[in-house]
Enzyme design. Sequence first.
Site, PDB file in Angstrom:
ATOM      1  N   ARG A  67       0.873  -1.186   0.000  1.00 17.71           N
ATOM      2  CA  ARG A  67       0.000   0.000   0.000  1.00 17.71           C
ATOM      3  C   ARG A  67       0.899   1.221   0.000  1.00 17.71           C
ATOM      4  O   ARG A  67       1.719   1.385   0.903  1.00 17.71           O
ATOM      5  CB  ARG A  67      -0.862   0.021   1.255  1.00 17.71           C
ATOM      6  CG  ARG A  67      -1.673  -1.234   1.473  1.00 17.71           C
ATOM      7  CD  ARG A  67      -2.504  -1.098   2.747  1.00 17.71           C
ATOM      8  NE  ARG A  67      -3.272  -2.303   2.975  1.00 17.71           N
ATOM      9  CZ  ARG A  67      -2.864  -3.314   3.734  1.00 17.71           C
ATOM     10  NH1 ARG A  67      -1.711  -3.225   4.356  1.00 17.71           N
ATOM     11  NH2 ARG A  67      -3.601  -4.389   3.873  1.00 17.71           N
ATOM     12  N   ARG A  75       0.571  -1.341  -5.230  1.00 13.58           N
ATOM     13  CA  ARG A  75      -0.719  -0.765  -5.589  1.00 13.58           C
ATOM     14  C   ARG A  75      -0.575   0.747  -5.681  1.00 13.58           C
ATOM     15  O   ARG A  75      -0.012   1.370  -4.794  1.00 13.58           O
ATOM     16  CB  ARG A  75      -1.767  -1.110  -4.531  1.00 13.58           C
ATOM     17  CG  ARG A  75      -3.140  -0.523  -4.830  1.00 13.58           C
ATOM     18  CD  ARG A  75      -4.157  -0.939  -3.806  1.00 13.58           C
ATOM     19  NE  ARG A  75      -3.931  -0.265  -2.538  1.00 13.58           N
ATOM     20  CZ  ARG A  75      -4.620  -0.526  -1.427  1.00 13.58           C
ATOM     21  NH1 ARG A  75      -5.534  -1.473  -1.422  1.00 13.58           N
ATOM     22  NH2 ARG A  75      -4.375   0.133  -0.322  1.00 13.58           N
ATOM     23  N   GLU A 108     -12.094  -5.493  -6.575  1.00 11.66           N
ATOM     24  CA  GLU A 108     -12.754  -5.224  -5.303  1.00 11.66           C
ATOM     25  C   GLU A 108     -14.128  -4.588  -5.489  1.00 11.66           C
ATOM     26  O   GLU A 108     -14.836  -4.339  -4.532  1.00 11.66           O
ATOM     27  CB  GLU A 108     -11.868  -4.334  -4.419  1.00 11.66           C
ATOM     28  CG  GLU A 108     -11.360  -3.095  -5.125  1.00 11.66           C
ATOM     29  CD  GLU A 108     -10.282  -2.343  -4.336  1.00 11.66           C
ATOM     30  OE1 GLU A 108     -10.263  -2.460  -3.103  1.00 11.66           O
ATOM     31  OE2 GLU A 108      -9.472  -1.652  -4.970  1.00 11.66           O
ATOM     32  N   ASN A 153     -11.903  -7.395   1.301  1.00 12.12           N
ATOM     33  CA  ASN A 153     -12.553  -6.493   2.259  1.00 12.12           C
ATOM     34  C   ASN A 153     -13.551  -5.576   1.561  1.00 12.12           C
ATOM     35  O   ASN A 153     -14.707  -5.480   1.959  1.00 12.12           O
ATOM     36  CB  ASN A 153     -11.513  -5.677   3.016  1.00 12.12           C
ATOM     37  CG  ASN A 153     -10.511  -6.571   3.737  1.00 12.12           C
ATOM     38  OD1 ASN A 153     -10.669  -7.794   3.728  1.00 12.12           O
ATOM     39  ND2 ASN A 153      -9.514  -5.984   4.340  1.00 12.12           N
ATOM     40  N   ASP A 154     -13.112  -4.914   0.493  1.00 12.09           N
ATOM     41  CA  ASP A 154     -14.037  -4.051  -0.243  1.00 12.09           C
ATOM     42  C   ASP A 154     -15.015  -4.862  -1.080  1.00 12.09           C
ATOM     43  O   ASP A 154     -16.170  -4.483  -1.214  1.00 12.09           O
ATOM     44  CB  ASP A 154     -13.266  -3.066  -1.137  1.00 12.09           C
ATOM     45  CG  ASP A 154     -12.960  -1.773  -0.389  1.00 12.09           C
ATOM     46  OD1 ASP A 154     -13.724  -1.442   0.552  1.00 12.09           O
ATOM     47  OD2 ASP A 154     -11.974  -1.099  -0.722  1.00 12.09           O
ATOM     48  N   ARG A 212     -18.637  -2.186   6.394  1.00 11.48           N
ATOM     49  CA  ARG A 212     -17.997  -3.170   7.273  1.00 11.48           C
ATOM     50  C   ARG A 212     -17.751  -2.616   8.680  1.00 11.48           C
ATOM     51  O   ARG A 212     -17.450  -3.360   9.587  1.00 11.48           O
ATOM     52  CB  ARG A 212     -16.715  -3.712   6.652  1.00 11.48           C
ATOM     53  CG  ARG A 212     -15.649  -2.687   6.361  1.00 11.48           C
ATOM     54  CD  ARG A 212     -14.388  -3.437   5.910  1.00 11.48           C
ATOM     55  NE  ARG A 212     -13.296  -2.531   5.661  1.00 11.48           N
ATOM     56  CZ  ARG A 212     -12.865  -2.175   4.460  1.00 11.48           C
ATOM     57  NH1 ARG A 212     -13.448  -2.666   3.382  1.00 11.48           N
ATOM     58  NH2 ARG A 212     -11.857  -1.362   4.327  1.00 11.48           N
TER      59      ARG A 212
END
Lengths: 87, 571
Positions: free
Chosen positions: B293, B329, B428, B451-452, B462
């Site tokens: 990230r 990313r 995602e 997660n997304d 979430r």
Amino acid sequence: MELNLQIKNQAGLHARPAAMFAQKASSFKSNILIFKDGKNGNAKSIISIMGLGVKKGDTLLVKIDGPDAADAGAALKKLVDDKFGEE
Amino acid sequence: MWKIKGIAASAGIAIGKIMHMQEAVHDFCRLVDASQAPAEKERFYTAQQAAEKELEILQERTAANMGEQQAEVFAAHKLMVTDPSFVEVVLNHIDNHQASAEAAVEDAANEIAAMFAGLDSEYMQERAADIKDIGKRLVRILLGGTAEVNYTGILAAQDLLPSDTAALDLNCVSGFITALGGKTSHSSILARAAGIPAVVGIGSELEKLTNGDTVIVDGHVGEVLVDPEEDVIADYRLRIKKEQERAALLASVGHLPSETLDGHHIELACNIGTPGDMEKVIAAGAEGVGLFRTEFLFLDKTSVPTEEEQVESYKAVLAAMPDKKIVIRTLDAGGDKQLPFIGGLPEANPALGLRAIRLCMVYQDVFKTQLRALLRASVAGNLHIMFPMIATVDELLSAKALLQEAAKELTQEGIPYKSDVAVGIMVEVPAAAAIADILAEEVDFFSIGTNDLVQYTMAADRMNEHVAYLSDYFQPPVVRLIGNVAKAAQKAGKWVGMCGEMAGDPLATPLLVGLGLTELSMNGRAVPIVKHRIRQLDVKQTQKWADEILSLRTASDIKKRLEEIALEFEI
């Protein structure tokens, strides 16, 4: 002299950074006070510093009065800017 | 048998007999004649010096037994003992309240502890224990007491103060139970560092425990079982044995290849946030980075990080594992991660707003700088560039066009870069999963961000506990989307991985391998257990399981089936 310091390390003024700050302040003759949100404390006291509950992003006003005020200000600023050596 | 619920502070199970820590109760005279003030001050200064010496010894002993970090607390205590604010309050009590040194110390410590307890951070509230500890130490010294005690078995206490725990022989103590404290209190931190199971915060239940009671401390769930029956004890003994075997086994997996029984290699990689994390990646026995990230370079900054700054960070990661795949990313900001130098208007639905690739395509200068930096860093290793939040082919094509432009610039400027850098997307958004076959033609790889993907597929925030039942990656729609993406990738001859939380869940491993994922990127801690699972899998068998699971109707059915499957493995 007066200066504003913004706390950038992740933990804020937790035990270890507070101890470093107090030790550094204690190495100077000048009287050093710190102010935050209407509270103030002795910068040479780890207890006073921790008692202010300073978090990351908070800004402290530091008032230094004495013969080595300029040096003390520079040294404390460096400590904060270096994030107390945290990653 | 009966149960006490507390906070799970340190994992593990301990069986033993209760031993209450003796709370030192000291009687001392509180009031002295005003003429005694100078003498009381002298007594205080002498005690202060003795306390400093004790703390010095504790600090050294703890550093030797538990490591420097655990010892730091005593360095802080040493400072507090001589702290000007503390001393001022003590002297004030002696001077103005005719207090004895003992009373002055105790009152000063309590006042300061109350101030800490009133702060709004849990961490600071627990520091109240530090100052009380110092008060107790000084009072004991003033009364001429010594520090040594011996405890064995399961230690029960109101709270374990740092000096209590430092005076313990940890080889004799098998578990901790305390009335006070939370996950970040000293006793909890120490218990975790020493690997001793602990349950804290049981409150007044502590008084119901008697010395010699047999208890089971379950530090996994935060339970104390009092007076357990023989069969319960036997059951827990078996669990302890299994845990020990498991720990030994996982430690041995570390550097074995991540290969299935039938010889398929499943790449295990780590998710990282800064170049400093690379040490952990290597230590975990991982084979690269599946998600780096890059936000850390941008958040907390008042201006855009320079190209040079970025090149340096990317190169640091690539050079740490030069022959391994490193997936970086591009900037995933916006939404709940606002950039100070971009500003932007508040959005009603930040998760559905201008974020990630959408934001980057608006601020193309920022984005292009990052792409240039990535290309320049590519010479240092095996770089894979990944775009986040892609929902349409157009978005992907524009991002790729900008990358082309950045490459062209570098060529013109004569700056070296690798021309064959792999480009992929993070899947995602359900939109991307639905057109995975189309997107697959335009990429070198997919990495599924669960997660997304869960949040957008289930339309459930979430962070919202009311809809937490929907936020589950075992929900059939999520599992089916993952299956779709994998199938599309395989058909196009591209690899597909996963970098969400699901990738590090060993329960999901057989399913993900069965669906055709060949790369799993996770937190370093999860690598050994997932690797161990993979080494017990047969890909043909996992494909059968996956087909079966794709037909199940509910998340709980899927979980139940995976739990059954998990029973077939060693751990």
